[in-house]
Design a protein around this motif. Structure first.
Motif, short mmCIF file in Angstrom:
data_model
loop_
_atom_site.label_atom_id
_atom_site.label_comp_id
_atom_site.label_asym_id
_atom_site.label_seq_id
_atom_site.Cartn_x
_atom_site.Cartn_y
_atom_site.Cartn_z
N GLY A 27 35.19 42.36 41.89
CA GLY A 27 35.26 40.88 41.49
C GLY A 27 35.65 40.08 42.85
N LEU A 28 35.95 40.66 43.93
CA LEU A 28 36.45 39.86 44.95
C LEU A 28 35.46 38.73 45.62
N CYS A 29 34.32 38.99 45.53
CA CYS A 29 33.11 37.97 46.01
C CYS A 29 33.25 36.99 45.20
N CYS A 49 35.73 32.29 40.00
CA CYS A 49 34.55 31.66 39.35
C CYS A 49 34.82 31.63 37.99
N ARG A 50 34.36 30.53 37.32
CA ARG A 50 34.30 30.27 35.85
C ARG A 50 33.67 31.45 34.98
N LEU A 51 32.84 32.09 35.68
CA LEU A 51 32.01 33.26 34.94
C LEU A 51 32.61 34.56 35.19
N ASP A 71 26.26 27.08 43.26
CA ASP A 71 26.74 27.44 44.65
C ASP A 71 26.91 28.91 44.50
N CYS A 72 26.72 29.71 43.46
CA CYS A 72 27.07 31.14 43.47
C CYS A 72 25.99 31.81 44.43
N ILE A 73 26.43 32.53 45.36
CA ILE A 73 25.88 33.23 46.47
C ILE A 73 25.34 34.41 46.06
N LEU A 86 32.88 39.39 53.24
CA LEU A 86 32.54 40.25 52.54
C LEU A 86 33.89 41.10 52.46
N PRO A 87 34.78 41.39 51.48
CA PRO A 87 36.11 42.20 51.91
C PRO A 87 35.77 43.76 52.32
N PRO A 88 36.51 44.10 53.30
CA PRO A 88 36.40 45.25 53.87
C PRO A 88 35.95 46.62 53.05
N THR A 89 36.33 46.49 51.75
CA THR A 89 35.97 47.52 50.69
C THR A 89 34.68 47.32 49.92
N CYS A 90 33.98 46.32 50.32
CA CYS A 90 32.74 45.87 49.69
C CYS A 90 31.60 47.01 49.99
#
Length: 155
Positions: A27-29, A49-51, A71-73, A86-90
């Motif tokens: 969920g970090l992104c 994000c609201r979702l 604007d969701c990527i 992107l988080p280093p663990t992604c």
């Protein structure tokens, strides 16, 4: 034994199912980020994000997310090559960089809960963007999305 797909394929070679399975469900992104227009530096907030479902760390309307949140990527092989935050663990970042997935990744552990058990995910650490005025996002700046993997790289 045959090597797993993420060790032998590039991002461009993945099937849709393989691509989707690279998401570890952290969920970090889905956390809102603030960008300094002068330096380009990106800072994470704990405003989700609201979702984003704060318990499961999954999108509550994945199929329609871009209609609800324009604007969701959407992550694609091309965007993963270009996105520096992107988080280093992604999992996408790790495969992009030719690195292996960590022990807690569901593809390795076989359990979608290990990402939460290892403390990698946003589970229990966020507030919905619906509950925070956009002008107050700066009050929610956090470093942990960039450091979560430092204590959980080994089992």
């Amino acid at each position: 034994m045959e090597n797993p797909f993420w060790k032998v394929k590039s991002l461009d070679q993945l099937t849709q199912g393989e691509w989707e399975s690279l998401c570890d469900g952290c969920g970090l992104c889905c956390l809102n980020k603030l960008e300094d227009w002068d330096t380009g530096e990106v800072a994470f907030t704990s405003v989700a994000c609201r979702l984003l479902d704060g318990d499961s760390c999954r999108c509550s309307d994945y199929e329609n997310r871009q209609a609800t949140v324009p604007d969701c990527i959407q992550l694609t092989p091309q965007s993963v090559r270009e996105i520096h935050w992107l988080p280093p663990t992604c999992g996408y970042r790790l495969v992009r960089d030719g690195l292996d997935l960590y022990w807690w990744h569901p593809l390795v552990s076989g359990d979608p809960e290990t990402v939460h058990q290892a403390g990698i995910s946003a589970q229990g650490r966020t507030i919905s963007e619906e509950d925070v005025d956009v002008d107050d996002f700066e009050d929610y700046l956090v470093e942990w999305p960039l450091t979560v993997g430092e204590h959980a790289k080994t089992n």
